[in-house]
Motif scaffolding. Structure first.
Motif, mmCIF file in Angstrom:
data_model
loop_
_atom_site.group_PDB
_atom_site.id
_atom_site.type_symbol
_atom_site.label_atom_id
_atom_site.label_comp_id
_atom_site.label_asym_id
_atom_site.label_seq_id
_atom_site.Cartn_x
_atom_site.Cartn_y
_atom_site.Cartn_z
ATOM 1 N N LYS A 50 0.852 -1.186 0.000
ATOM 2 C CA LYS A 50 0.000 0.000 0.000
ATOM 3 C C LYS A 50 0.885 1.232 0.000
ATOM 4 O O LYS A 50 1.896 1.285 0.704
ATOM 5 C CB LYS A 50 -0.917 0.015 1.215
ATOM 6 C CG LYS A 50 -2.002 -1.039 1.159
ATOM 7 C CD LYS A 50 -2.869 -0.967 2.386
ATOM 8 C CE LYS A 50 -3.884 -2.092 2.390
ATOM 9 N NZ LYS A 50 -4.637 -2.122 3.670
ATOM 10 N N VAL A 51 0.503 2.221 -0.807
ATOM 11 C CA VAL A 51 1.259 3.457 -0.945
ATOM 12 C C VAL A 51 0.300 4.644 -0.916
ATOM 13 O O VAL A 51 -0.915 4.474 -0.952
ATOM 14 C CB VAL A 51 2.072 3.477 -2.263
ATOM 15 C CG1 VAL A 51 3.151 2.404 -2.260
ATOM 16 C CG2 VAL A 51 1.158 3.320 -3.479
ATOM 17 N N GLY A 85 4.783 5.139 4.324
ATOM 18 C CA GLY A 85 4.008 3.996 4.794
ATOM 19 C C GLY A 85 2.523 4.291 4.936
ATOM 20 O O GLY A 85 2.109 5.439 5.087
ATOM 21 N N VAL A 86 1.747 3.221 4.898
ATOM 22 C CA VAL A 86 0.295 3.294 5.072
ATOM 23 C C VAL A 86 -0.093 2.203 6.061
ATOM 24 O O VAL A 86 0.364 1.054 5.947
ATOM 25 C CB VAL A 86 -0.438 3.070 3.734
ATOM 26 C CG1 VAL A 86 -1.944 3.090 3.922
ATOM 27 C CG2 VAL A 86 -0.018 4.094 2.705
ATOM 28 N N ASP A 87 -0.916 2.530 7.029
ATOM 29 C CA ASP A 87 -1.398 1.555 8.002
ATOM 30 C C ASP A 87 -2.140 0.425 7.292
ATOM 31 O O ASP A 87 -2.835 0.663 6.301
ATOM 32 C CB ASP A 87 -2.321 2.266 8.996
ATOM 33 C CG ASP A 87 -2.667 1.412 10.181
ATOM 34 O OD1 ASP A 87 -3.541 0.536 10.029
ATOM 35 O OD2 ASP A 87 -2.072 1.604 11.251
ATOM 36 N N ASP A 88 -2.014 -0.790 7.795
ATOM 37 C CA ASP A 88 -2.672 -1.948 7.175
ATOM 38 C C ASP A 88 -4.187 -1.797 7.079
ATOM 39 O O ASP A 88 -4.811 -2.352 6.176
ATOM 40 C CB ASP A 88 -2.351 -3.236 7.946
ATOM 41 C CG ASP A 88 -0.944 -3.717 7.693
ATOM 42 O OD1 ASP A 88 -0.339 -3.338 6.662
ATOM 43 O OD2 ASP A 88 -0.432 -4.494 8.525
ATOM 44 N N ALA A 89 -4.801 -1.049 8.007
ATOM 45 C CA ALA A 89 -6.256 -0.897 8.008
ATOM 46 C C ALA A 89 -6.759 0.030 6.904
ATOM 47 O O ALA A 89 -7.938 0.007 6.559
ATOM 48 C CB ALA A 89 -6.721 -0.393 9.360
ATOM 49 N N ALA A 90 -5.891 0.852 6.343
ATOM 50 C CA ALA A 90 -6.296 1.784 5.267
ATOM 51 C C ALA A 90 -6.600 0.985 4.005
ATOM 52 O O ALA A 90 -5.867 0.059 3.644
ATOM 53 C CB ALA A 90 -5.199 2.791 5.007
ATOM 54 N N GLU A 91 -7.661 1.335 3.326
ATOM 55 C CA GLU A 91 -8.095 0.631 2.116
ATOM 56 C C GLU A 91 -7.853 1.470 0.871
ATOM 57 O O GLU A 91 -7.940 2.703 0.923
ATOM 58 C CB GLU A 91 -9.588 0.292 2.208
ATOM 59 C CG GLU A 91 -9.924 -0.742 3.284
ATOM 60 C CD GLU A 91 -9.274 -2.089 3.013
ATOM 61 O OE1 GLU A 91 -9.151 -2.494 1.846
ATOM 62 O OE2 GLU A 91 -8.867 -2.757 3.988
ATOM 63 N N PRO A 92 -7.574 0.817 -0.258
ATOM 64 C CA PRO A 92 -7.383 1.547 -1.520
ATOM 65 C C PRO A 92 -8.566 2.472 -1.809
ATOM 66 O O PRO A 92 -9.736 2.086 -1.643
ATOM 67 C CB PRO A 92 -7.279 0.439 -2.564
ATOM 68 C CG PRO A 92 -6.678 -0.700 -1.800
ATOM 69 C CD PRO A 92 -7.346 -0.624 -0.443
ATOM 70 N N GLY A 93 -8.247 3.694 -2.193
ATOM 71 C CA GLY A 93 -9.251 4.694 -2.524
ATOM 72 C C GLY A 93 -9.526 5.665 -1.387
ATOM 73 O O GLY A 93 -10.081 6.740 -1.611
ATOM 74 N N GLU A 94 -9.159 5.300 -0.157
ATOM 75 C CA GLU A 94 -9.419 6.209 0.971
ATOM 76 C C GLU A 94 -8.584 7.470 0.806
ATOM 77 O O GLU A 94 -7.448 7.438 0.338
ATOM 78 C CB GLU A 94 -9.086 5.536 2.304
ATOM 79 C CG GLU A 94 -10.075 4.459 2.678
ATOM 80 C CD GLU A 94 -9.786 3.817 4.024
ATOM 81 O OE1 GLU A 94 -8.730 4.090 4.636
ATOM 82 O OE2 GLU A 94 -10.632 3.026 4.467
ATOM 83 N N ARG A 95 -9.177 8.601 1.199
ATOM 84 C CA ARG A 95 -8.489 9.891 1.124
ATOM 85 C C ARG A 95 -7.406 9.970 2.187
ATOM 86 O O ARG A 95 -7.554 9.441 3.286
ATOM 87 C CB ARG A 95 -9.476 11.029 1.352
ATOM 88 C CG ARG A 95 -10.491 11.177 0.253
ATOM 89 C CD ARG A 95 -11.418 12.351 0.571
ATOM 90 N NE ARG A 95 -12.522 12.376 -0.339
ATOM 91 C CZ ARG A 95 -12.514 12.998 -1.517
ATOM 92 N NH1 ARG A 95 -11.436 13.637 -1.899
ATOM 93 N NH2 ARG A 95 -13.565 12.965 -2.304
ATOM 94 N N VAL A 96 -6.333 10.650 1.843
ATOM 95 C CA VAL A 96 -5.256 10.926 2.787
ATOM 96 C C VAL A 96 -5.415 12.385 3.191
ATOM 97 O O VAL A 96 -5.536 13.266 2.351
ATOM 98 C CB VAL A 96 -3.869 10.686 2.133
ATOM 99 C CG1 VAL A 96 -2.754 11.103 3.079
ATOM 100 C CG2 VAL A 96 -3.745 9.235 1.712
ATOM 101 N N SER A 97 -5.455 12.624 4.486
ATOM 102 C CA SER A 97 -5.625 14.008 4.960
ATOM 103 C C SER A 97 -4.626 14.324 6.041
ATOM 104 O O SER A 97 -3.932 13.478 6.544
ATOM 105 C CB SER A 97 -7.045 14.230 5.455
ATOM 106 O OG SER A 97 -7.337 13.372 6.540
#
Length: 97
Positions: A50-51, A85-97
């Motif tokens: 995940k990126v 890095g991205v937390d494992d719980a984050a899903e593709p498509g979620e916004r980064v804020s």
């Protein structure tokens, strides 16, 4: 910026500097493609990772390849990129804020 998962990693011999061609799953944003100078990572290390991707920047042609996003990384003084890095719980498509 969105969370995305790397789903395909291809060699990019046409690039001026060593790079990979990446295909990303960005959830509701769809499939994204980019070229990244992150050859300090192997194909196996990248596939499924995940990126964070900067999206909606328009398309840019790099050699014979069209890129439509950027993968974010920290770059040290020697020019070596380290993917953010991205937390494992984050899903593709979620916004980064």
């Amino acid at each position: 910026m969105r969370v995305a998962r790397i789903v395909e990693v291809e060699e990019f011999p046409e690039a001026r500097k060593p790079a990979w061609k990446l295909t990303l799953d960005a959830g509701e944003c769809g499939e994204l493609r980019t070229s990244a100078q992150i050859t300090n990572y192997s194909r196996e290390e990248l596939l499924g990772r995940k990126v964070i991707a900067a999206v909606n920047l328009g398309s840019r042609q790099i050699a014979n390849f069209m890129s439509n996003c950027l993968v974010l990384a920290a770059v040290n003084d020697e020019g070596v990129a380290h993917l953010l890095g991205v937390d494992d719980a984050a899903e593709p498509g979620e916004r980064v804020s």
